[in-house]
Structure formats: C-alpha cells, structure tokens
Design an enzyme around this catalytic site. Structure first.
Site, PDB file in Angstrom:
ATOM      1  N   LYS A  13       1.947 -49.451 -35.958  1.00 49.92           N
ATOM      2  CA  LYS A  13       3.231 -49.999 -36.412  1.00 49.92           C
ATOM      3  C   LYS A  13       4.350 -49.647 -35.433  1.00 49.92           C
ATOM      4  O   LYS A  13       5.079 -50.518 -34.965  1.00 49.92           O
ATOM      5  CB  LYS A  13       3.601 -49.450 -37.809  1.00 49.92           C
ATOM      6  N   ARG A  88       7.031 -47.804 -48.393  1.00 46.59           N
ATOM      7  CA  ARG A  88       5.747 -47.113 -48.487  1.00 46.59           C
ATOM      8  C   ARG A  88       5.230 -47.054 -49.912  1.00 46.59           C
ATOM      9  O   ARG A  88       4.159 -46.494 -50.155  1.00 46.59           O
ATOM     10  CB  ARG A  88       5.899 -45.700 -47.947  1.00 46.59           C
ATOM     11  N   ARG A 127      -2.853 -39.278 -30.314  1.00 45.03           N
ATOM     12  CA  ARG A 127      -1.457 -39.733 -30.227  1.00 45.03           C
ATOM     13  C   ARG A 127      -0.556 -38.661 -29.625  1.00 45.03           C
ATOM     14  O   ARG A 127      -0.621 -37.491 -29.981  1.00 45.03           O
ATOM     15  CB  ARG A 127      -0.932 -40.102 -31.623  1.00 45.03           C
ATOM     16  N   ARG A 160       2.075 -34.475 -32.866  1.00 45.68           N
ATOM     17  CA  ARG A 160       2.765 -34.260 -34.140  1.00 45.68           C
ATOM     18  C   ARG A 160       1.977 -33.314 -35.031  1.00 45.68           C
ATOM     19  O   ARG A 160       0.765 -33.410 -35.132  1.00 45.68           O
ATOM     20  CB  ARG A 160       2.950 -35.606 -34.850  1.00 45.68           C
ATOM     21  N   ARG A 171      -2.639 -37.913 -45.622  1.00 45.06           N
ATOM     22  CA  ARG A 171      -1.798 -39.104 -45.431  1.00 45.06           C
ATOM     23  C   ARG A 171      -2.550 -40.383 -45.777  1.00 45.06           C
ATOM     24  O   ARG A 171      -1.983 -41.329 -46.287  1.00 45.06           O
ATOM     25  CB  ARG A 171      -1.265 -39.149 -43.997  1.00 45.06           C
TER      26      ARG A 171
HETATM   27  P1  ADP Z   1       1.720 -45.949 -36.606  1.00 39.56           P
HETATM   28  O1  ADP Z   1       3.189 -46.099 -36.327  1.00 39.56           O
HETATM   29  O2  ADP Z   1       1.166 -47.088 -37.399  1.00 39.56           O
HETATM   30  O3  ADP Z   1       1.375 -44.623 -37.187  1.00 39.56           O
HETATM   31  P2  ADP Z   1       1.423 -45.748 -33.681  1.00 39.56           P
HETATM   32  O4  ADP Z   1       2.131 -46.930 -33.142  1.00 39.56           O
HETATM   33  O5  ADP Z   1       2.075 -44.435 -33.577  1.00 39.56           O
HETATM   34  O6  ADP Z   1       0.943 -46.038 -35.208  1.00 39.56           O
HETATM   35  O7  ADP Z   1      -0.026 -45.695 -32.973  1.00 39.56           O
HETATM   36  C1  ADP Z   1      -0.956 -44.647 -33.249  1.00 39.56           C
HETATM   37  C2  ADP Z   1      -1.692 -44.249 -31.970  1.00 39.56           C
HETATM   38  O8  ADP Z   1      -2.545 -45.325 -31.552  1.00 39.56           O
HETATM   39  C3  ADP Z   1      -0.773 -43.964 -30.769  1.00 39.56           C
HETATM   40  O9  ADP Z   1      -1.372 -42.943 -30.011  1.00 39.56           O
HETATM   41  C4  ADP Z   1      -0.780 -45.294 -29.986  1.00 39.56           C
HETATM   42  O10 ADP Z   1      -0.555 -45.093 -28.583  1.00 39.56           O
HETATM   43  C5  ADP Z   1      -2.196 -45.796 -30.242  1.00 39.56           C
HETATM   44  N1  ADP Z   1      -2.277 -47.274 -30.307  1.00 39.56           N
HETATM   45  C6  ADP Z   1      -1.379 -48.149 -30.820  1.00 39.56           C
HETATM   46  N2  ADP Z   1      -1.829 -49.419 -30.723  1.00 39.56           N
HETATM   47  C7  ADP Z   1      -3.067 -49.345 -30.143  1.00 39.56           C
HETATM   48  C8  ADP Z   1      -4.050 -50.323 -29.762  1.00 39.56           C
HETATM   49  N3  ADP Z   1      -3.865 -51.632 -29.984  1.00 39.56           N
HETATM   50  N4  ADP Z   1      -5.196 -49.861 -29.187  1.00 39.56           N
HETATM   51  C9  ADP Z   1      -5.389 -48.543 -28.979  1.00 39.56           C
HETATM   52  N5  ADP Z   1      -4.507 -47.580 -29.307  1.00 39.56           N
HETATM   53  C10 ADP Z   1      -3.349 -47.964 -29.874  1.00 39.56           C
HETATM   54  P1  ADP Z   2       2.775 -42.837 -39.628  1.00 35.94           P
HETATM   55  O1  ADP Z   2       3.244 -44.221 -39.424  1.00 35.94           O
HETATM   56  O2  ADP Z   2       2.005 -42.300 -38.472  1.00 35.94           O
HETATM   57  O3  ADP Z   2       2.100 -42.612 -40.927  1.00 35.94           O
HETATM   58  P2  ADP Z   2       5.594 -42.063 -39.951  1.00 35.94           P
HETATM   59  O4  ADP Z   2       6.245 -41.541 -38.747  1.00 35.94           O
HETATM   60  O5  ADP Z   2       5.893 -43.435 -40.392  1.00 35.94           O
HETATM   61  O6  ADP Z   2       4.019 -41.854 -39.730  1.00 35.94           O
HETATM   62  O7  ADP Z   2       5.882 -41.101 -41.182  1.00 35.94           O
HETATM   63  C1  ADP Z   2       5.675 -39.707 -41.092  1.00 35.94           C
HETATM   64  C2  ADP Z   2       6.005 -39.071 -42.444  1.00 35.94           C
HETATM   65  O8  ADP Z   2       7.394 -39.301 -42.762  1.00 35.94           O
HETATM   66  C3  ADP Z   2       5.238 -39.610 -43.630  1.00 35.94           C
HETATM   67  O9  ADP Z   2       3.960 -39.005 -43.773  1.00 35.94           O
HETATM   68  C4  ADP Z   2       6.191 -39.268 -44.785  1.00 35.94           C
HETATM   69  O10 ADP Z   2       6.118 -37.889 -45.112  1.00 35.94           O
HETATM   70  C5  ADP Z   2       7.568 -39.501 -44.167  1.00 35.94           C
HETATM   71  N1  ADP Z   2       8.038 -40.889 -44.400  1.00 35.94           N
HETATM   72  C6  ADP Z   2       8.273 -41.843 -43.470  1.00 35.94           C
HETATM   73  N2  ADP Z   2       8.684 -42.990 -44.037  1.00 35.94           N
HETATM   74  C7  ADP Z   2       8.719 -42.763 -45.373  1.00 35.94           C
HETATM   75  C8  ADP Z   2       9.034 -43.562 -46.513  1.00 35.94           C
HETATM   76  N3  ADP Z   2       9.418 -44.851 -46.403  1.00 35.94           N
HETATM   77  N4  ADP Z   2       8.949 -42.982 -47.737  1.00 35.94           N
HETATM   78  C9  ADP Z   2       8.583 -41.701 -47.887  1.00 35.94           C
HETATM   79  N5  ADP Z   2       8.248 -40.914 -46.858  1.00 35.94           N
HETATM   80  C10 ADP Z   2       8.312 -41.413 -45.618  1.00 35.94           C
END
Ligand code: ADP
Ligand code: ADP
Ligand code: ZN
Length: 228
Positions: A13, A88, A127, A160, A171
């Site tokens: 995302k 979420r 990541r 992280r 999560r």
């Molecule tokens: P989210 O915001 O949904 O948690 P991230 O954008 O942080 O996901 O991506 C999670 C991990 O996967 C990061 O290390 C990112 O560089 C990697 N990643 C994102 N898109 C791809 C893809 N299409 N193929 C391989 N790795 C990816």
């Molecule tokens: P990822 O996309 O990798 O799951 P985020 O960076 O979006 O991680 O979120 C990290 C953490 O921040 C979540 O596990 C949660 O604790 C908090 N968080 C982020 N967005 C929200 C939301 N909309 N509602 C509640 N908690 C949130």
C-alpha cells in the site's frame, strides 16, 4: 479522485500510494507514517500510539478519525486525495463516508491490493523504512542505492519494531478480524477495485492505473470522471 488503499500489512500500500500520488498529482497521507513521526518527536500522541503499535493492535478509532478529519479539512477534499492505512475497520469507513458527505463529496474508489500470505511474510521480513521521510525499501526486492541509506533524503533506514515476526502475526490477526470486513462494506457500495499485488512494483502500479482508467474517463486537465 478520492481514493483509499486496503490490503494486509506488507501488501504494498505505502509503496503504491507514494508512486500514484506523484503520477496522479494527489496529496496522500499514511496514518502509520503520521504515528511514526509522532513517536519520533516524543509527543503525547506518539507515546499513546506506540503502546498499541508495538503490540500490533489498532490505535483507538477516536484518535485516528480526528487525525484524518484534520488532514482532510486542511487539504480540502475537492481536488482529491489518497489515504494509506485508513480505514482499518468498518467504523472508520463509515466515519469517512459521513465526513465526506458533510464536506459535500463522495469517495471515488477503494483499491484492495491482493497478496497471498506467504509473499506478505517475505515482504515484511525484508522491509526497510526511512527514519526521516518514511520511504520504504526491501533488502532484496527494492534495495536502496546505497547500503541502509534513503535514496530520497539520505537518512538512515531501519527495520520497524512491528515487523518482528511475533508482531507481524498479531497484525495479521487484527487485519483479518477488523480490516477484511471493510472489503464487504465497499463492495456493497460498488466502490471496491481489486488489484493483483504480485509481480514487480511498476507492474502493480500499471495494473492499478489500468483499473482506474477502465472505470473513469480522464479529463484533459488530469481529473477523472466516472464512465457511463
Ligand atoms: P504496506 O504499506 O501495505 O504495509 P509496503 O509498501 O510497506 O506495504 O511494502 C512492504 C514491503 O514489500 C516493502 O519492503 C516493499 O519494498 C516491498 N514491496 C512492495 N511492493 C512490492 C512488490 N510489488 N514486489 C516485491 N516487494 C514489494
Ligand atoms: P502496515 O501497512 O505495514 O500494516 P501501517 O504503517 O499502516 O502498517 O500501520 C502501522 C500501525 O499503525 C498499525 O499496526 C496500527 O497500530 C497503527 N495504525 C495505522 N493506521 C491505523 C488506523 N487507521 N487505525 C488504527 N490504527 C492504525
Ligand atoms: Zn528518506
């Protein structure tokens, strides 16, 4: 266009929102990035958010909703926006609809990035996140040009706290229980777009743009309007 991005943690995302926000010229906000910045600054809000985030739990709705509301009101919603990591749960989705209604607009679409669980684990375990600008990398799939340094701002990259295996598992559980039902909410509203999140980063961006183009005709000024 007014878009939200959905998908399990690690689906891509953040990566896609940062790319599409540049291509589409829309401001974007990640609630996770906002919380991480608050934690880094040592604020009261940061301390509160941290206690939930380090356990992989959701930060309470009232706090998150206020942050999103403030951001949307400051930015103005008419010219569009992209949200990453919000909503979420179904309550957050409803609150967003209410807020947009009060502001006289509607959400355009909710984009779900679909990635199977084993791939998610591979992505999260490698990541790397920038300490200062929040840019995301992957040790193998999207490595920074220089070891552990951000391509964009030169700051240090780190793993992280909540990408540790036990917190990742938590999560996932929280995602299945709270965020999966949001898909139904948007499906019923006719706003859900599902995109296959497997493949290269650019490939996925192209797929999302194609979905959007298929559903919305583009005006010459770059804005979009629903087809038909
Ligand atoms: P989210 O915001 O949904 O948690 P991230 O954008 O942080 O996901 O991506 C999670 C991990 O996967 C990061 O290390 C990112 O560089 C990697 N990643 C994102 N898109 C791809 C893809 N299409 N193929 C391989 N790795 C990816
Ligand atoms: P990822 O996309 O990798 O799951 P985020 O960076 O979006 O991680 O979120 C990290 C953490 O921040 C979540 O596990 C949660 O604790 C908090 N968080 C982020 N967005 C929200 C939301 N909309 N509602 C509640 N908690 C949130
Ligand atoms: Zn950076």
């Amino acid at each position: 266009m007014r878009l939200v991005f959905l998908g399990p943690p690690g689906a891509g995302k953040g990566t896609q929102v940062k790319i599409l926000s540049r291509i589409l010229g829309l401001p974007s906000m990640s609630t996770g990035d906002v919380f991480r910045a608050e934690i880094a600054s040592g604020s009261e809000l940061g301390r509160l958010a941290q206690s939930y985030m380090e356990r992989g739990e959701l930060v309470p709705d009232d706090i998150v909703i206020k942050i999103v509301e403030k951001w949307l009101k400051e930015r103005g919603v008419r010219n569009g926006f992209i949200l990453d990591g919000y909503p979420r749960n179904v309550r957050q989705a409803r609150e967003l609809d209410e807020l947009l209604k009060d502001l006289g607009v509607e959400l355009t679409a909710a984009i779900y990035i679909d990635v199977p669980e084993d791939e998610i684990v591979r992505r999260l375990s490698g990541r790397l996140t920038c300490k200062s600008c929040g840019a995301v990398y992957h040790i193998a799939f999207n490595p920074p040009k220089e070891d552990l340094k951000c391509n964009l701002c030169g700051s240090e990259l780190y793993q992280r706290e909540d990408d540790r295996e036990d917190v990742v598992r938590r999560r996932f559980h929280v995602y299945m229980e709270n965020t999966r039902p949001v898909l139904d909410y948007y499906r019923k509203a006719g706003k859900l777009l599902i995109v296959n999140g497997l493949g290269g980063i650019e490939e996925v961006s192209e797929r999302i743009l194609k979905e959007l183009r298929g559903r919305f005709a583009k005006f010459s000024d770059g804005s979009f309007r629903a087809n038909g």
